[in-house]
Design an enzyme around this catalytic site. Structure first.
Site, PDB file in Angstrom:
ATOM      1  N   GLY A 170       3.796   3.086  13.699  1.00 24.42           N
ATOM      2  CA  GLY A 170       4.658   1.918  13.934  1.00 24.42           C
ATOM      3  C   GLY A 170       4.319   1.234  15.250  1.00 24.42           C
ATOM      4  N   GLU A 187      10.469  14.858  15.914  1.00 21.23           N
ATOM      5  CA  GLU A 187      10.679  14.858  14.473  1.00 21.23           C
ATOM      6  C   GLU A 187       9.720  15.853  13.820  1.00 21.23           C
ATOM      7  OE1 GLU A 187       9.338  11.406  12.062  1.00 21.23           O
ATOM      8  OE2 GLU A 187      11.322  11.501  11.159  1.00 21.23           O
ATOM      9  N   GLY A 230       7.201   4.639   8.124  1.00 20.57           N
ATOM     10  CA  GLY A 230       6.316   5.770   8.368  1.00 20.57           C
ATOM     11  C   GLY A 230       6.532   6.328   9.760  1.00 20.57           C
ATOM     12  N   CYS A 282      13.438  10.641   6.819  1.00 21.61           N
ATOM     13  CA  CYS A 282      13.486  10.108   8.181  1.00 21.61           C
ATOM     14  C   CYS A 282      14.886  10.230   8.771  1.00 21.61           C
ATOM     15  CB  CYS A 282      13.035   8.659   8.191  1.00 21.61           C
ATOM     16  SG  CYS A 282      13.846   7.651   6.954  1.00 21.61           S
ATOM     17  N   LYS A 342       0.841  -1.205   0.000  1.00 21.47           N
ATOM     18  CA  LYS A 342       0.000   0.000   0.000  1.00 21.47           C
ATOM     19  C   LYS A 342       0.874   1.252   0.000  1.00 21.47           C
ATOM     20  CE  LYS A 342      -1.951   2.546   3.190  1.00 21.47           C
ATOM     21  NZ  LYS A 342      -1.870   3.878   2.555  1.00 21.47           N
ATOM     22  N   THR A 357       6.448   7.013  13.818  1.00 21.92           N
ATOM     23  CA  THR A 357       6.631   6.190  15.005  1.00 21.92           C
ATOM     24  C   THR A 357       5.279   5.883  15.641  1.00 21.92           C
ATOM     25  OG1 THR A 357       8.848   7.049  15.339  1.00 21.92           O
ATOM     26  CG2 THR A 357       7.769   6.132  17.271  1.00 21.92           C
ATOM     27  N   GLU A 398      10.517   0.849   9.967  1.00 24.74           N
ATOM     28  CA  GLU A 398      11.482   1.915   9.716  1.00 24.74           C
ATOM     29  C   GLU A 398      10.740   3.206  10.029  1.00 24.74           C
ATOM     30  OE1 GLU A 398      13.510   4.536   8.588  1.00 24.74           O
ATOM     31  OE2 GLU A 398      13.374   3.960   6.467  1.00 24.74           O
TER      32      GLU A 398
HETATM   33  P1  NAI Z   1       1.872   7.784   8.660  1.00 23.44           P
HETATM   34  O1  NAI Z   1       2.762   6.932   9.475  1.00 23.44           O
HETATM   35  O2  NAI Z   1       0.468   7.983   9.108  1.00 23.44           O
HETATM   36  O3  NAI Z   1       1.783   7.193   7.165  1.00 23.44           O
HETATM   37  C1  NAI Z   1       2.666   6.242   6.624  1.00 23.44           C
HETATM   38  C2  NAI Z   1       1.880   5.129   5.940  1.00 23.44           C
HETATM   39  O4  NAI Z   1       1.123   4.404   6.905  1.00 23.44           O
HETATM   40  C3  NAI Z   1       0.855   5.621   4.918  1.00 23.44           C
HETATM   41  O5  NAI Z   1       0.817   4.711   3.842  1.00 23.44           O
HETATM   42  C4  NAI Z   1      -0.448   5.570   5.698  1.00 23.44           C
HETATM   43  O6  NAI Z   1      -1.584   5.445   4.886  1.00 23.44           O
HETATM   44  C5  NAI Z   1      -0.251   4.333   6.541  1.00 23.44           C
HETATM   45  N1  NAI Z   1      -1.055   4.274   7.763  1.00 23.44           N
HETATM   46  C6  NAI Z   1      -1.582   5.290   8.479  1.00 23.44           C
HETATM   47  N2  NAI Z   1      -2.238   4.832   9.560  1.00 23.44           N
HETATM   48  C7  NAI Z   1      -2.117   3.480   9.541  1.00 23.44           C
HETATM   49  C8  NAI Z   1      -2.570   2.427  10.395  1.00 23.44           C
HETATM   50  N3  NAI Z   1      -3.267   2.675  11.500  1.00 23.44           N
HETATM   51  N4  NAI Z   1      -2.254   1.159  10.068  1.00 23.44           N
HETATM   52  C9  NAI Z   1      -1.533   0.884   8.973  1.00 23.44           C
HETATM   53  N5  NAI Z   1      -1.077   1.832   8.116  1.00 23.44           N
HETATM   54  C10 NAI Z   1      -1.364   3.113   8.393  1.00 23.44           C
HETATM   55  O7  NAI Z   1       2.586   9.173   8.466  1.00 23.44           O
HETATM   56  P2  NAI Z   1       1.894  10.593   8.131  1.00 23.44           P
HETATM   57  O8  NAI Z   1       0.677  10.788   8.969  1.00 23.44           O
HETATM   58  O9  NAI Z   1       1.749  10.694   6.680  1.00 23.44           O
HETATM   59  O10 NAI Z   1       3.023  11.591   8.650  1.00 23.44           O
HETATM   60  C11 NAI Z   1       3.042  12.001  10.006  1.00 23.44           C
HETATM   61  C12 NAI Z   1       4.454  12.104  10.514  1.00 23.44           C
HETATM   62  O11 NAI Z   1       5.093  10.858  10.440  1.00 23.44           O
HETATM   63  C13 NAI Z   1       5.370  13.029   9.732  1.00 23.44           C
HETATM   64  O12 NAI Z   1       5.239  14.335  10.137  1.00 23.44           O
HETATM   65  C14 NAI Z   1       6.721  12.457  10.020  1.00 23.44           C
HETATM   66  O13 NAI Z   1       7.190  12.983  11.238  1.00 23.44           O
HETATM   67  C15 NAI Z   1       6.468  10.988  10.182  1.00 23.44           C
HETATM   68  N6  NAI Z   1       6.808  10.217   8.967  1.00 23.44           N
HETATM   69  C16 NAI Z   1       7.969   9.520   8.956  1.00 23.44           C
HETATM   70  C17 NAI Z   1       8.341   8.819   7.840  1.00 23.44           C
HETATM   71  C18 NAI Z   1       9.612   8.061   7.789  1.00 23.44           C
HETATM   72  O14 NAI Z   1      10.075   7.733   6.709  1.00 23.44           O
HETATM   73  N7  NAI Z   1      10.202   7.744   8.904  1.00 23.44           N
HETATM   74  C19 NAI Z   1       7.514   8.810   6.629  1.00 23.44           C
HETATM   75  C20 NAI Z   1       6.269   9.533   6.766  1.00 23.44           C
HETATM   76  C21 NAI Z   1       5.974  10.219   7.893  1.00 23.44           C
END
Ligand code: NAI
Ligand code: MG
Length: 492
Positions: A255, A403, A250, A306, A198, A252, A272
């Site tokens: 995660g 972050e 994505g 990240c 996804k 923390t 990650e």
């Molecule tokens: P997110 O962690 O919500 O999104 C990442 C992925 O997870 C997306 O595909 C999303 O649709 C999916 N997702 C969301 N909720 C989920 C759930 N309950 N179960 C399974 N999958 C789920 O990140 P978001 O809201 O886009 O960004 C928020 C913050 O997260 C950012 O400000 C940043 O600090 C951090 N982030 C860190 C990343 C990294 O590479 N370490 C990447 C993206 C965001």
């Protein structure tokens, strides 16, 4: 079709020598369809509930395409397709044949590199020079590298009999969409697994183009399934009983949610997550190179990284000079149309992310930090954040601890190695760090004492498919890339 003509590029005011003529890339080769369906069992199919959401261009706020929203029933179909492909074909396909498919995907991606780079920039807002020179080539690199492993699995774990895990559910973020898809799919397939992936809801297009490419490559139906949607779709993958492994990149926060929901299910997990990278500059570092390195470490991809070097530690005796040079360099960064080949800083990925970043900047100011931004203009439409530097920040400041995931650098000073190690390690995170010095011995001492999965010396943000990447502490579990990344998709 996205026409990308709404962004006016204003030459920077301070110095005309930097006012390059516009050099826009054409949006045409992206060839984006008005609507994309779900890729399940080798076919593009409508979602059960026929619901769609828009993907926009964050630099213009224009709608690029409609994306299918997969619900539990659709995810179930995708998992069944993956299971069927695993049982009937893929687990019986010899490694050298799996390798052929991966090589084919890599070569086809090379052929269509321009289309993918342009799509990535239109959908996500990152500068075209980055998607062309970094994202797409790195994705290709990953497919080539893991193609090489597919027929050599017995060498990956000498004395053991490596077996694939089965069906992997993979959930990726919006900061490096095609690259993250490659990081997830290539090792999984090389090891003999089938996948349900996804992409993030704001940047699904290159994953869907990859689905078309995979169809063209003749990969057996169901080996790769791509379902689109928001968090609920991701949760449906995580909670599906017939998934054997979850790989997530994505926040923390999500995660931790995932870790809780799969506890006790026997599903394997790699995470990650976030980071708050310390970039440490000693007084014996080559200053101008270090300035370049610090700029790259925090402003690459608008700070949507990240492993970004979002905390700068400068040795006190060179701090004034170093910060002055950083501010000078900031003035020469070009912010604006991501499709312009001269653009350094593109658009923030979404309105929501811009809001998050803005909140952090306001908090930085209210907690006593001194903020610096250049006076350059930003386009009227779209989501923009100027490169930002904070000085006078305390170790306990929110912008030092949390972050931000945006172009915001928090600068602190230090006197001794012991002091900087203590400050750098005072973080929930442990993903990346950088050390700038001309002494090799200092590099080894500092690198050994830093709590971080990756430490770059006199460089930053360097990646290679053969090199494992991942974090410690709240930055994650497991590694991606290299042999470690392959083992994460094998039962030994
Ligand atoms: P997110 O962690 O919500 O999104 C990442 C992925 O997870 C997306 O595909 C999303 O649709 C999916 N997702 C969301 N909720 C989920 C759930 N309950 N179960 C399974 N999958 C789920 O990140 P978001 O809201 O886009 O960004 C928020 C913050 O997260 C950012 O400000 C940043 O600090 C951090 N982030 C860190 C990343 C990294 O590479 N370490 C990447 C993206 C965001
Ligand atoms: Mg988008």
């Amino acid at each position: 079709m996205q026409q990308n003509k709404n962004i006016d590029i204003k030459p920077l005011e301070f110095n005309n020598t930097w006012g390059y003529a516009p050099a826009p890339e054409s949006a045409e080769p992206a060839n984006i369809k008005p609507r994309y369906e779900l890729f399940i069992g080798g076919k593009f199919i409508e979602p059960e509930k026929c619901e769609y959401f828009n993907s926009i261009n964050p630099a213009t706020e224009e709608v690029l395409s409609e994306i299918a929203r997969a619900d539990i029933a659709d995810v179930d179909k995708a998992v069944k397709a993956a299971r069927h492909a695993y049982d009937t074909i893929w687990s019986k396909t010899p490694g050298k044949i799996r390798a052929k498919y991966l090589y084919r995907i890599a070569r086809m991606l090379q052929e269509r590199a321009r289309e993918f780079a342009i799509t990535e920039t239109l959908d996500g807002g990152k500068p075209i020079k980055e998607s062309k020179d970094f994202d797409v080539p790195t994705a290709i690199n990953w497919f080539f590298y893991y193609a090489g492993w597919a027929d050599k699995l017995e060498y990956a774990a000498p004395g053991k009999t490596p077996k694939p895990i089965g069906v992997a559910g993979q959930i990726i973020p919006w900061n490096f969409p095609i690259m993250m898809a490659a990081w997830k799919i290539a090792p999984a397939l090389a090891a003999g697994n089938c996948v349900v992936l996804k992409p993030a809801e704001t940047t699904s297009l290159t994953a869907l183009k990859l689905a078309e490419l995979i169809q063209d490559a003749g990969l057996p139906p169901g080996v790769v399934n791509i379902v689109t949607g928001e968090g609920a779709t991701g949760a449906a993958i995580v909670n599906h009983p017939d998934i054997n492994k979850i790989a997530f990149t994505g926040s923390t926060r999500v995660g931790k949610l995932i870790q809780k929901s799969i506890a006790g299910t026997g599903k394997k997990l790699t995470l990650e997550l976030g980071g708050k990278g310390a970039n440490i500059v000693f007084d014996d570092a080559p200053i101008d190179q270090a300035v370049e390195g610090v700029i790259n470490a925090i402003y690459f991809n608008q700070g949507h990284v990240c492993c970004a070097g979002s905390r700068l530690f400068v040795q006190e005796n060179i701090a004034d000079l170093f910060i002055a040079k950083l501010k000078e360099r900031l003035k020469t960064l070009r912010i604006g149309d991501p499709m312009d080949k001269n653009t350094d800083i593109g658009a923030i990925n979404s309105a929501r992310q811009l809001e998050t970043i803005t909140d952090y900047i306001n908090k930085g100011i209210s907690e006593g930090g001194v903020m610096y931004q250049d006076s350059c203009a930003t386009p009227e439409k779209g989501y923009w954040c100027k490169p930002t530097i904070f000085t006078n920040v305390a170790q306990s400041a929110t912008i030092v601890q949390e972050e931000i995931f945006g172009p915001v650098l928090a600068v602190q000073t230090f006197r001794t190695i012991a002091e900087v190690i203590e400050k750098a390690n005072n973080s929930y995170y442990g993903l990346s760090a950088g050390v700038w010095t001309d002494k090799g011995s200092k590099i080894f001492e500092v690198a050994n004492r830093l709590e971080a999965g990756v430490v770059w010396a006199n460089s930053f943000n360097k990646f290679d498919a053969a090199s494992p990447f991942g974090g410690v502490k709240e930055s994650g579990i497991g590694r991606e890339g290299g042999l470690h990344g392959l083992l994460a998709y094998l039962n030994l």
